[in-house]
Design a protein around this motif. Structure first.
Motif, PDB file in Angstrom:
ATOM      1  N   THR A  83       0.834  -1.203   0.000  1.00 41.87           N
ATOM      2  CA  THR A  83       0.000   0.000   0.000  1.00 41.87           C
ATOM      3  C   THR A  83       0.868   1.251   0.000  1.00 41.87           C
ATOM      4  N   ALA A  84       1.920   1.223   0.819  1.00 40.45           N
ATOM      5  CA  ALA A  84       2.830   2.374   0.896  1.00 40.45           C
ATOM      6  C   ALA A  84       3.555   2.587  -0.429  1.00 40.45           C
ATOM      7  N   VAL A 115       2.638   1.618  -3.508  1.00 39.17           N
ATOM      8  CA  VAL A 115       1.704   2.038  -4.556  1.00 39.17           C
ATOM      9  C   VAL A 115       1.273   3.483  -4.352  1.00 39.17           C
ATOM     10  N   THR A 116       0.953   3.854  -3.097  1.00 36.31           N
ATOM     11  CA  THR A 116       0.495   5.211  -2.805  1.00 36.31           C
ATOM     12  C   THR A 116       1.567   6.238  -3.129  1.00 36.31           C
ATOM     13  N   LEU A 117       2.780   6.010  -2.629  1.00 37.01           N
ATOM     14  CA  LEU A 117       3.866   6.960  -2.865  1.00 37.01           C
ATOM     15  C   LEU A 117       4.255   7.020  -4.338  1.00 37.01           C
ATOM     16  N   CYS A 176       2.224   6.536  -6.904  1.00 40.12           N
ATOM     17  CA  CYS A 176       1.173   7.295  -7.588  1.00 40.12           C
ATOM     18  C   CYS A 176       1.325   8.793  -7.327  1.00 40.12           C
ATOM     19  N   ILE A 177       1.624   9.156  -6.078  1.00 36.61           N
ATOM     20  CA  ILE A 177       1.818  10.572  -5.746  1.00 36.61           C
ATOM     21  C   ILE A 177       3.016  11.129  -6.504  1.00 36.61           C
ATOM     22  N   ASN A 191       7.248  13.005   3.813  1.00 37.50           N
ATOM     23  CA  ASN A 191       6.299  12.746   2.729  1.00 37.50           C
ATOM     24  C   ASN A 191       5.211  13.812   2.675  1.00 37.50           C
TER      25      ASN A 191
END
Length: 332
Positions: free
Chosen positions: A31-32, A34-36, A38-39, A286
């Motif tokens: 999750t971390a 993929v999230t980072l 994408c950002i 972040n």
């Protein structure tokens, strides 16, 4: 048991000197990542749209937009810096000491340039609102370009001096293998704190407080239907409505920036030393990076010209001859 211990080391072959990595459940790690990721990609893409818009369309070549262009460039670079943050998300650095120093040195420069640009934006709005008669003579396109260049060069020179020991001896401040960290002397740490946080934030707050006071008084004057060019009671020239609108929009940009910047430096100040560690301040770091993704979204909300430019870019109409002369400001 030994196998379990080895899996918690960054370098199992160096059990006596290796750092311990952060062990998270697979779902949390994914999750971390993929999230980072994408950002990071979104930050690069959105700020690239801002860079293309201001660079391509001649109607946008104004002093204020040059400052926004500088901010977009720094935000664009932050998107790439985030990729290195993702690589060290488990608390281990595998790319070597030299790469670590270059990455964090570059990070310091970009962050400092962003802060400097925010100060320049505040100065620009201060002059536009508080001294509108002399704005066009004081704030010219060439002068702003020169000041922006000085801002970036000054940031690079400042951190070259503050981090010279790290640049000379990469990895000299790390405590174990697999750690990516920079260190400063107490004096250098205090200077960095003053130059990149306390001083700029104080200037930004003071200037925008003054802008806010003037903007409120001007808004009251406009609501009272004053039909003359000057306020006869005070001799103050009424500010253009567009300048007040720009001050409000850029004020939001500055406010969001401060909200994302302050937690990072508050954590840094509360630390026991001036070391900059990837794993210990991951959240606030972040958050600071995430601000670079928010700025283009703020432009899209407040600036019709940006939405129009995005439409022309996405539909490839900017490839047409003389597309740079399009009046993208006509809807403002």
């Amino acid at each position: 048991m030994e196998a379990t211990d080895e899996t918690e080391l960054c370098f199992p072959t160096l059990p006596n000197s290796s750092c311990r990595r952060t062990v998270n459940p697979h779902s949390v790690s994914m999750t971390a990542y993929v999230t980072l990721s994408c950002i990071s990609l979104l930050t690069v893409a959105l700020n690239l749209l801002v860079i293309i818009s201001i660079s391509h369309f001649k109607k946008l070549h104004t002093p204020t937009n040059i400052l926004l262009l500088s901010l977009a460039v720094s935000d664009f670079l932050v998107g790439f810096i985030m990729l290195f943050q993702i690589l060290g998300i488990n608390g281990c650095w595998y790319l070597g000491d030299l790469t670590c120093v270059i990455y964090l040195y570059f990070d310091y420069i970009v962050t400092s340039a962003s802060v400097g640009t925010m100060v320049l934006i505040s100065v620009d709005r201060y002059i536009a609102v508080c001294d509108p008669l002399h704005y066009s003579s004081k704030v010219t396109e060439n002068r702003v370009k020169l000041i922006v260049l000085q801002c970036w060069l000054g940031s690079a020179l400042c951190h070259t001096l503050l981090l010279k020991e790290n640049l000379k001896h990469p990895g000299s401040f790390k405590s174990c293998a697999g750690e990516c960290v920079l260190g400063m002397t107490p004096v250098a740490g205090i200077m960095n704190l003053i130059l990149t946080f306390i001083g700029p934030v104080a200037v930004i707050i003071l200037l925008y407080m003054r802008v806010f006071v003037v903007a409120v008084s001007q808004a009251r004057a406009m609501r009272s239907h004053v039909a003359v060019v000057t306020l006869q009671s005070s001799g103050t020239v009424l500010v253009k409505k567009s300048e007040l609108k720009a001050a409000r929009s850029l004020g939001v940009v500055v406010l969001v920036f401060l909200l994302c910047l302050c937690p990072f430096y508050c954590v840094t100040i509360s630390g026991q030393d001036t070391a900059y560690n990837l794993s210990s301040i991951a959240f606030v770091l972040n958050l600071l990076y995430f601000n670079s993704c928010l700025n283009p979204l703020i432009y899209a909300f407040f600036y019709p010209w940006f939405r129009r430019c995005v439409k022309l870019i996405v539909t490839l109409q900017i490839l047409r001859p003389r597309s740079g002369e399009a009046n993208v400001m006509e809807w403002d």
